[in-house]
Motif scaffolding. Structure first.
Motif, short mmCIF file in Angstrom:
data_model
loop_
_atom_site.label_atom_id
_atom_site.label_comp_id
_atom_site.label_asym_id
_atom_site.label_seq_id
_atom_site.Cartn_x
_atom_site.Cartn_y
_atom_site.Cartn_z
N PRO A 256 0.79 -1.24 0.00
CA PRO A 256 0.00 0.00 0.00
C PRO A 256 0.82 1.28 0.00
CG PRO A 256 -0.18 -1.14 2.11
CD PRO A 256 0.55 -2.07 1.19
N HIS A 258 3.23 1.68 -1.98
CA HIS A 258 3.69 1.80 -3.38
C HIS A 258 2.45 1.69 -4.28
CE1 HIS A 258 6.28 1.61 -6.79
NE2 HIS A 258 6.74 0.37 -6.70
N ALA A 261 -1.38 1.67 -3.23
CA ALA A 261 -2.03 2.89 -2.74
C ALA A 261 -3.29 3.22 -3.55
CB ALA A 261 -1.06 4.06 -2.77
N ARG A 289 -1.84 11.57 12.88
CA ARG A 289 -1.20 10.29 12.55
C ARG A 289 -2.08 9.09 12.87
NH1 ARG A 289 4.02 12.15 11.56
NH2 ARG A 289 4.32 14.16 12.55
N ARG A 292 -2.70 7.48 7.21
CA ARG A 292 -2.02 8.26 6.17
C ARG A 292 -3.02 8.60 5.09
NH1 ARG A 292 4.32 7.62 5.06
NH2 ARG A 292 4.81 8.24 7.18
N MET A 294 -3.94 8.43 1.82
CA MET A 294 -3.43 7.63 0.72
C MET A 294 -3.48 8.43 -0.58
SD MET A 294 -2.51 5.21 2.47
CE MET A 294 -1.77 4.13 1.29
N GLY A 295 -2.46 8.21 -1.42
CA GLY A 295 -2.37 8.97 -2.67
C GLY A 295 -1.71 10.32 -2.47
N PHE A 345 0.75 19.59 5.66
CA PHE A 345 1.06 19.00 4.35
C PHE A 345 2.03 19.89 3.56
CE2 PHE A 345 -2.72 16.96 5.78
CZ PHE A 345 -2.52 15.65 5.40
N ASN A 353 -0.20 12.21 -5.41
CA ASN A 353 0.67 11.48 -6.33
C ASN A 353 -0.19 10.79 -7.40
OD1 ASN A 353 -0.17 8.89 -5.26
ND2 ASN A 353 1.11 9.34 -3.48
N VAL A 354 0.46 10.02 -8.26
CA VAL A 354 -0.22 9.43 -9.42
C VAL A 354 -1.43 8.58 -9.01
CG1 VAL A 354 1.25 7.35 -9.49
CG2 VAL A 354 0.23 8.19 -11.60
N PHE A 376 -1.87 -1.06 -12.54
CA PHE A 376 -0.59 -0.38 -12.36
C PHE A 376 0.53 -1.30 -12.88
CE2 PHE A 376 1.65 2.57 -9.05
CZ PHE A 376 2.78 2.64 -9.83
#
Ligand code: ACO
Length: 420
Positions: A256, A258, A261, A289, A292, A294-295, A345, A353-354, A376
């Motif tokens: 997750p 990598h 995610a 915390r 996270r 994600m992404g 942030f 991210n992608v 992916f």
């Protein structure tokens, strides 16, 4: 020659410096241990260059990504995924004849050995398709045992068969008959047909879906020394066969943090939606915390991920073209907006991210969440193959074998305990 100096315990050591054409600087510590007995310690390898590579360039501070020198924005707009595969693996774009021959090869090798279909019978319908994909790719080495002697052919085989294996794992999960590859369709069209066609009725391919898939695969095609690519290089460095090396890459991608995610982003967006859509609450949870976002975040990109910028726009366009009004897209946009204004942030350079927007497009295309990381993997396949090939062709390549700083017990007597 360019040198860096290191002083350790009063002794000075000179270290050669390697400079890349884009201004990157590498201090070569190849002889450091031999000369000083010291090693470097770098958790997560964030400051460690494991190789020289001419495949992909990333400037994380400025959001630049180039495949073999071509900017990702131009590749995404003008290229076909099959051309990108050729470019990454062979170093240059194909001419018309080379492209036609390459496309022919990719269709010619797209079937899997008929016996391999039996393997699917052994998996539970609930099996994760990444587990199936990695096992099936490793299993290819049982059919093509001399993988490293016919590298060009086996690279074609992997590019051609991976979509078939992926689509078969989906069909297995939903209990439908496998749809065989069709050589008259494009690479992406063939994949969509294998995923969504049923024998009882004709399947109408949607140009919107073919285009969207083409874009998604291109944007995932390579990303230099990421976790899965480094895994492929590492496994390959032991002279393991190509199929085994790529299978290991699939496993690394599954995590997750990598490639996994993208699946977690959708789960997160659904959770926020089902909980009333209060994005501020979840931003606070991320800051505390509790989880996270994600992404969000990237080891290399510290300003923006150019792939995310392209995908954000594409998500709007694809959903509109398909006439889909997905409330999760709105939640994603709001989440991005709130997070990008938040000091937590901003100060940590955490940007989408992608994976942040890719899942929304896959979802609109009818691809189930569990298959996202497989998508992916299909995109990343040419990158893995290019890196495996480059690594093998580099005379400087040695078996990858990092060192450690031992922190355990000192020598102690086992016999004394055994005698008790
Ligand atoms: N949400 C909240 N906080 C985060 C996030 C996030 N997504 N990512 C990083 N942080 C925080 C960390 O808590 C840390 O804060 P601290 O310095 O106060 O302790 C700081 O930002 C740095 O984080 P690291 O984990 O040290 O950054 P690293 O470079 O090791 O990790 C990673 C990068 C794994 C991508 C991380 O940002 C993450 O877990 N993101 C979410 C998962 C994700 O989207 N992965 C896909 C990455 S892209 C890809 O593989 C295709």
């Amino acid at each position: 020659m360019d040198k860096a100096k290191l002083i350790l315990d009063g002794q000075e050591y000179e270290l050669p410096v390697t400079r890349g054409p884009e201004g990157e600087v590498g201090i070569d510590i190849g002889k450091l241990r031999k000369e000083s007995r010291a090693i470097t310690l770098d958790y997560g390898y964030a400051n460690t260059g494991s190789c020289e590579s001419s495949i992909t360039f990333i400037d994380g501070e400025n959001g630049i990504l180039r495949y073999r020198g071509y900017p990702i924005e131009q590749v995404a707009e003008h290229a076909d995924f099959v051309e990108v595969c050729y470019l990454l693996v062979n170093g240059e774009l194909p001419n018309a004849d080379e492209l036609a021959a390459f496309k022919h090869e990719l269709t010619y090798h797209s079937m899997i050995h008929e016996d391999m279909k039996k393997f699917f019978e052994g998996y539970l319908p609930t099996a994760h398709p990444m587990a199936i994909l990695s096992s099936m790719i490793a299993s290819l080495s049982t059919y093509y045992p001399h993988a490293n002697e016919r590298v060009a052919l086996n690279i074609i085989r992997l590019l051609a068969k991976a979509p078939t294996l992926a689509a078969f794992s989906f069909k297995k999960a939903i209990g439908q008959p496998f749809i065989y590859p069709r050589n008259d369709l494009s690479y992406t069209g063939n994949f969509l047909n294998m995923m969504f066609a049923v024998p009882a009725e004709p399947y109408q391919l949607s140009p919107t879906l073919e285009r969207a898939l083409n874009l998604l695969l291109i944007l995932h095609a390579d990303h230099e020394q990421n976790c899965s690519t480094s895994t492929v290089r590492m496994v390959g460095s032991s002279d393991a066969n190509l199929f085994a090396s790529i299978s290991a890459g699939v496993c690394a991608l599954w995590g997750p943090l990598h490639g996994g995610a993208n699946q977690r982003v959708m789960d997160m967006l659904k959770m926020i939606h089902d909980d009333g859509g209060d994005v501020d609450k979840y931003v606070e949870k991320a800051k505390n915390r509790e989880f996270r976002l994600m992404g969000f975040g990237h080891r290399v990109y510290k300003n923006f991920d150019p792939r995310a910028t392209i995908l954000k726009k594409a998500a709007d366009e694809v959903l509109e073209e398909l006439g889909i009004n997905d409330p999760l897209l709105e939640i994603a946009k709001r989440l991005e907006e709130v997070a990008l204004r938040d000091e937590f942030f901003v100060s940590r350079n955490l940007y989408p991210n992608v994976d942040f927007y890719s899942g929304l497009i896959y979802s609109a295309m009818g691809i189930p969440t569990k298959m996202f990381t497989v998508m992916f993997a299909l995109g990343r396949m040419p990158g893995w193959l290019a890196h495996w090939k480059e690594n093998r062709g580099n005379p400087k390549t040695r078996i990858n074998r990092p060192r450690q700083i031992y922190t355990g017990e000192g020598a102690r007597d086992f016999k004394e305990i055994a005698d008790r």
